[in-house]
Design a protein around this motif. Structure first.
Motif, mmCIF file in Angstrom:
data_model
loop_
_atom_site.group_PDB
_atom_site.id
_atom_site.type_symbol
_atom_site.label_atom_id
_atom_site.label_comp_id
_atom_site.label_asym_id
_atom_site.label_seq_id
_atom_site.Cartn_x
_atom_site.Cartn_y
_atom_site.Cartn_z
ATOM 1 N N GLU A 44 6.285 -44.385 -24.573
ATOM 2 C CA GLU A 44 6.580 -43.084 -23.982
ATOM 3 C C GLU A 44 7.319 -43.326 -22.686
ATOM 4 O OE1 GLU A 44 4.142 -39.319 -22.154
ATOM 5 O OE2 GLU A 44 3.503 -40.110 -24.097
ATOM 6 N N SER A 45 8.439 -42.634 -22.501
ATOM 7 C CA SER A 45 9.245 -42.780 -21.303
ATOM 8 C C SER A 45 9.746 -41.416 -20.857
ATOM 9 C CB SER A 45 10.436 -43.716 -21.569
ATOM 10 O OG SER A 45 11.255 -43.846 -20.435
ATOM 11 N N SER A 46 9.404 -41.044 -19.640
ATOM 12 C CA SER A 46 9.822 -39.742 -19.081
ATOM 13 C C SER A 46 9.429 -38.593 -19.988
ATOM 14 C CB SER A 46 11.334 -39.731 -18.836
ATOM 15 O OG SER A 46 11.715 -40.759 -17.958
ATOM 16 N N GLY A 47 8.229 -38.692 -20.557
ATOM 17 C CA GLY A 47 7.716 -37.616 -21.385
ATOM 18 C C GLY A 47 8.254 -37.583 -22.798
ATOM 19 N N SER A 48 9.078 -38.570 -23.182
ATOM 20 C CA SER A 48 9.646 -38.607 -24.524
ATOM 21 C C SER A 48 9.239 -39.892 -25.245
ATOM 22 C CB SER A 48 11.180 -38.551 -24.465
ATOM 23 O OG SER A 48 11.627 -37.333 -23.898
ATOM 24 N N TRP A 213 16.112 -49.107 -26.313
ATOM 25 C CA TRP A 213 15.132 -48.061 -26.606
ATOM 26 C C TRP A 213 15.883 -46.768 -26.873
ATOM 27 C CZ3 TRP A 213 10.096 -48.889 -27.398
ATOM 28 C CH2 TRP A 213 9.534 -50.081 -26.920
ATOM 29 N N ARG A 214 15.486 -46.044 -27.923
ATOM 30 C CA ARG A 214 16.205 -44.831 -28.287
ATOM 31 C C ARG A 214 15.237 -43.698 -28.600
ATOM 32 N NH1 ARG A 214 21.344 -45.200 -31.708
ATOM 33 N NH2 ARG A 214 21.820 -43.729 -30.044
ATOM 34 N N ARG A 215 15.637 -42.496 -28.217
ATOM 35 C CA ARG A 215 14.905 -41.317 -28.653
ATOM 36 C C ARG A 215 15.273 -41.082 -30.113
ATOM 37 N NH1 ARG A 215 16.580 -36.834 -26.888
ATOM 38 N NH2 ARG A 215 14.629 -35.680 -27.178
ATOM 39 N N PRO A 216 14.279 -40.904 -31.002
ATOM 40 C CA PRO A 216 14.590 -40.706 -32.422
ATOM 41 C C PRO A 216 15.611 -39.596 -32.676
ATOM 42 C CG PRO A 216 12.263 -41.115 -32.161
ATOM 43 C CD PRO A 216 12.817 -40.985 -30.774
ATOM 44 N N ALA A 217 15.494 -38.481 -31.968
ATOM 45 C CA ALA A 217 16.423 -37.369 -32.190
ATOM 46 C C ALA A 217 17.855 -37.764 -31.850
ATOM 47 C CB ALA A 217 15.993 -36.152 -31.360
ATOM 48 N N ARG A 240 10.312 -38.864 -39.186
ATOM 49 C CA ARG A 240 8.871 -38.678 -39.067
ATOM 50 C C ARG A 240 8.421 -38.778 -37.606
ATOM 51 N NH1 ARG A 240 7.269 -42.341 -42.570
ATOM 52 N NH2 ARG A 240 7.418 -40.886 -44.300
ATOM 53 N N VAL A 241 8.915 -39.801 -36.908
ATOM 54 C CA VAL A 241 8.519 -39.985 -35.515
ATOM 55 C C VAL A 241 9.020 -38.825 -34.652
ATOM 56 C CG1 VAL A 241 8.774 -41.453 -33.473
ATOM 57 C CG2 VAL A 241 8.398 -42.493 -35.714
ATOM 58 N N LEU A 247 1.876 -39.645 -29.332
ATOM 59 C CA LEU A 247 1.883 -40.991 -29.908
ATOM 60 C C LEU A 247 0.628 -41.328 -30.706
ATOM 61 C CD1 LEU A 247 3.536 -43.006 -26.994
ATOM 62 C CD2 LEU A 247 4.510 -42.485 -29.230
ATOM 63 N N THR A 248 -0.228 -40.366 -30.959
ATOM 64 C CA THR A 248 -1.450 -40.631 -31.713
ATOM 65 C C THR A 248 -1.183 -41.268 -33.076
ATOM 66 O OG1 THR A 248 -2.601 -38.814 -30.603
ATOM 67 C CG2 THR A 248 -3.545 -39.612 -32.667
ATOM 68 N N PRO A 249 -0.171 -40.792 -33.847
ATOM 69 C CA PRO A 249 0.062 -41.384 -35.172
ATOM 70 C C PRO A 249 0.478 -42.853 -35.143
ATOM 71 C CG PRO A 249 1.106 -39.226 -34.988
ATOM 72 C CD PRO A 249 0.698 -39.631 -33.615
#
Length: 279
Positions: A44-48, A213-217, A240-241, A247-249
């Motif tokens: 998790e980075s900066s809330g994402s 590191w990449r945001r999935p979207a 899915r991510v 991040l529970t899953p």
């Protein structure tokens, strides 16, 4: 429960698919699929939520220039009972995956080994409740290089360092098999893991031209725009991510997974790879 999704193959594979479909079924020959493990390393980075991805070098025989997660094939070093172990035992992974215990054990070992080799993150610790601290020093890099050139086995490294493989830091997410029409095939199990707080993922691998590191979207948007290339299973994992609320899953294994084996389907004006996905 499954859903069906069609993927557009690249031009070269599209031509191979048409040739495959035009060949009588009893005359088709499929290459064996090598067991492989790949890991969605997340933080998790900066809330994402971000996932660590690598763009493979353009000279690679398999998946050149494709964006992938760290991972690779199971080899003889992983087929051993000598790895110090903590967390769910191989028999529990075998039950979860529906495979013989030796295969489950080798897949878990390969997942942890490949993540260390490819991005310098070690999912192991001195006890069942601890994770190795910073492993970026020169001595650790020497161990990492020795794994890559196969001069040392993963079991030997852990034993010498007094560490236990932490299988509890992995969770099972998916299972895909390369289409039968491909000349190079893999039977790949997808795991997920959280980046240990004291470690850093890096780009010190000869197999990738870029590692970030990449945001999935964001990664998915680039695929839709044609700016980057990814295999269908990579896209599905990112989808899915991207839908996760937190991040529970990451640490929760998915049970009852069926192997996803994309099959070519001729729709007349185009050929697609039809996949029956695990919901």
């Amino acid at each position: 429960m499954t859903t069906t999704r069609d993927f557009e193959p690249p031009q070269q594979l599209r031509e191979r698919a048409r040739e495959w479909l035009s060949t009588p079924a009893d005359e088709r020959t499929a290459a064996p699929a090598r067991l492989a493990s790949t890991v969605l390393l997340l933080r998790e980075s900066s809330g994402s939520t971000e996932v660590f991805m690598q763009r493979r070098v353009s000279s690679m025989k398999f998946a050149p220039s494709m964006w992938v997660f760290p991972g690779g094939g199971v080899d003889a070093r992983d087929e051993t009972s000598g790895v110090p172990w903590a967390g769910p035992a191989p028999r529990e992974w075998a039950r979860l995956m529906g495979v013989p215990e030796p295969i489950a054990q080798a897949l878990v070992i390969a997942a942890v080994r490949e993540v260390f080799e490819e991005c310098g993150v070690l999912l192991a610790g001195p006890s069942a409740d601890e994770v190795a601290p910073d492993v970026s020093g020169d001595d650790w890099q020497a161990d990492r290089a020795a794994l890559v050139d196969r001069s040392v086995a993963f079991a030997e490294l852990l034993q010498r360092r007094g560490l236990l493989l932490r299988s509890d830091l992995l969770a099972l997410q998916d299972h895909w098999i390369t289409p039968e029409l491909e000349p190079r095939r893999y039977d790949t199990w997808f795991f997920s893991a959280l980046l240990p707080a004291s470690q850093v993922a890096d780009d010190r691998t000869s197999e990738a031209e870029e590692a970030v590191w990449r945001r999935p979207a964001d990664a998915l948007a680039e695929v839709r725009d044609g700016r980057t290339r990814m295999f269908p299973p990579t896209v599905v994992q990112l989808d899915r991510v991207a839908a996760w609320r937190d991040l529970t899953p990451v640490t929760a294994s998915r049970e009852g997974l069926a192997a996803v084996l994309p099959e070519p389907v001729d729709l007349g004006d185009r050929v697609v790879l039809r996949s029956h996905l695990n919901d």
